[in-house]
Design an enzyme around this catalytic site. Structure first.
Site, PDB file in Angstrom:
ATOM      1  N   ALA B  95       3.310  -0.968  -5.301  1.00 38.56           N
ATOM      2  CA  ALA B  95       1.959  -0.487  -4.987  1.00 38.56           C
ATOM      3  C   ALA B  95       1.409   0.430  -6.078  1.00 38.56           C
ATOM      4  O   ALA B  95       0.209   0.636  -6.182  1.00 38.56           O
ATOM      5  CB  ALA B  95       1.986   0.256  -3.655  1.00 38.56           C
ATOM      6  N   LYS B  96       2.287   0.992  -6.881  1.00 41.03           N
ATOM      7  CA  LYS B  96       1.911   1.879  -7.990  1.00 41.03           C
ATOM      8  C   LYS B  96       0.889   2.923  -7.546  1.00 41.03           C
ATOM      9  O   LYS B  96      -0.095   3.168  -8.221  1.00 41.03           O
ATOM     10  CB  LYS B  96       1.428   1.051  -9.186  1.00 41.03           C
ATOM     11  CG  LYS B  96       2.534   0.081  -9.674  1.00 41.03           C
ATOM     12  CD  LYS B  96       2.215  -0.623 -10.964  1.00 41.03           C
ATOM     13  CE  LYS B  96       3.387  -1.432 -11.477  1.00 41.03           C
ATOM     14  NZ  LYS B  96       3.705  -2.626 -10.675  1.00 41.03           N
ATOM     15  N   ARG B  97       1.169   3.554  -6.399  1.00 44.25           N
ATOM     16  CA  ARG B  97       0.273   4.582  -5.892  1.00 44.25           C
ATOM     17  C   ARG B  97       0.567   5.937  -6.523  1.00 44.25           C
ATOM     18  O   ARG B  97       1.532   6.084  -7.285  1.00 44.25           O
ATOM     19  CB  ARG B  97       0.422   4.693  -4.357  1.00 44.25           C
ATOM     20  CG  ARG B  97       0.073   3.425  -3.596  1.00 44.25           C
ATOM     21  CD  ARG B  97      -1.368   2.989  -3.801  1.00 44.25           C
ATOM     22  NE  ARG B  97      -1.816   2.073  -2.770  1.00 44.25           N
ATOM     23  CZ  ARG B  97      -1.831   0.745  -2.874  1.00 44.25           C
ATOM     24  NH1 ARG B  97      -1.429   0.154  -3.970  1.00 44.25           N
ATOM     25  NH2 ARG B  97      -2.285   0.003  -1.868  1.00 44.25           N
TER      26      ARG B  97
END
Lengths: 276, 276
Positions: B95-97
């Protein structure tokens, strides 16, 4: 929405306020919590109450994703409501996305096509090919993280490179070679006006999205002094101080009052800097 | 899932393969495209066909968000299917949040509680307080971007700081002070084995999630040589080369064959490095 449109809206309404729709279900007034789409119902009333005093809305996707499917539905409905009823307001999806090219392309589709947002915040760590796919849409905006308002900005963003420049200055400088000021903006945290001044020197013509006024303690006068340019060039965001101005049934009126207070302060600053 | 569990699974199954579920509706075989939940039906068959040959699945959220509500439903169903039927596989939400603290807390809720993923990829640009909220969950993992596999990693990650170290080395080094190797992993792109070696020196005990083998051209032997440690320490991801091994009705069989080919290669490498 073009840059000229945004500047025109700001001058006409005498405000550069962006209202952050970081809506948390537990903080919604009790009388609304029973509704199935309580978050949307809350947002709708906040938008209706504040539209006069702002030029942009910024839902942060985290607050919707954390409610699962229901949350995603509320995000869709909120953006749709704003785009239908207040088409001159900029809708910023505060999503802080960014991935390899073929993946960022999917995020661009998600936010610009499916959700119909006008702008998306993007994280710069993965470099040009992670940002490029967001730049291929007419009248849509990329808002790249430059300097953020949190304490963690010291961990990497403020480190000095061998060149003598800090990482955030380098990010902003390099990104100005990727896209012009009619497609790209930068996030510059309100809690660091001295650094906003540095970023303004590097990117004189670009709009800055400035979070951190309100609950995070940023100073609006100092931000304006450091960041305003001849086309205004600032969108200043407030979220919690407006959304939760009252926890009672009068929440919308209280939100309007807080938005009006900020609008008045912004009007004064625009006049002081001879921009209206 | 603990680090010892992951190592035990790898040794038992003789594979450190992670299958990336970056499912694009247009690439699904035509006979499945008519189904309402085609993406889930496709994923289900891919998972059933490949479970023997891998220890982890990694759906990338972009490919689900780009299909709106239906996409989010397919993501939920896919994770639920894996957790129910293959509870020993690690589910990584790619998700690379990353956002300010109160917002990252919401993302942690979204992925660890609502979606029940075991791990989430996180972008480091916003620093410690953007990562910390993900670290407060038992047996859940943060996988921080260290060095990514794309060309854009040269833009910022590979720049040298005043200290003489590159940004990616500094990110990894600093993050090892935030969390131990039983909670934190790093993304290290397969396309840069020399740099994986540098990261291994900084973080000897941590697991690395390595994308970029397959469609992106990374070399598995070189990755193993640079990255393996005494507890294995590697999860190597392949997505497109498995998912789209065939575009016909035999797609699941073809995916199994490609996964088996990688498993065999990994088994040989584990033996060569005297880890099994």
């Amino acid at each position: 929405m073009t840059k000229a449109d945004i500047t025109a809206q700001i001058k006409c309404k005498r405000t550069f306020l962006c209202v952050g729709l970081d809506t948390v279900i537990e903080k919604i007034p009790v009388h609304l919590q029973k509704e199935k789409d309580a978050v949307f119902q809350f947002n709708k009333q906040i938008v209706d109450a504040t539209a006069k005093y702002c030029v942009a809305y910024k839902p942060n996707t985290a607050f919707y994703e954390s409610e699962g499917l229901e949350g995603w539905k509320n995000l869709e409905k909120t953006i749709n409501y704003i785009k239908t009823n207040y088409p001159q307001h900029l809708v910023i999806a505060d999503a802080k996305r960014g991935d390899i090219g073929n993946t960022s392309k999917r995020y661009a589709k998600a936010f610009f096509e499916k959700l119909n947002a006008d702008a998306i915040t993007v994280a710069p760590y993965m470099g040009f090919d992670s940002v490029e796919p967001f730049l291929g849409f007419d009248n849509k905006w990329v808002i790249l993280l430059g300097l953020t308002s949190n304490s963690g900005s010291e961990d990497f963003q403020q480190l000095n490179l061998k060149t003598g420049h800090s990482l955030f200055e380098t990010v902003v400088q390099k990104a100005t070679t990727w896209a012009a000021s009619d497609q790209l903006m930068f996030v510059t945290g309100a809690t660091k006006p001295d650094m906003i001044r540095k970023i303004r020197a590097i990117a004189p013509d670009y709009f800055f999205l400035v979070p951190g006024v309100g609950a995070q303690g940023g100073d609006l006068d100092a931000v304006a002094k450091a960041g305003l340019n001849k086309e205004i060039g600032l969108l200043v965001n407030a979220s919690r101080s407006i959304l939760y101005a009252s926890s009672g049934e009068d929440f919308a009126t209280a939100a309007a009052e807080e938005a009006l207070r900020l609008q008045k302060q912004m009007e004064m600053l625009l006049a002081k800097h001879q921009l209206i």
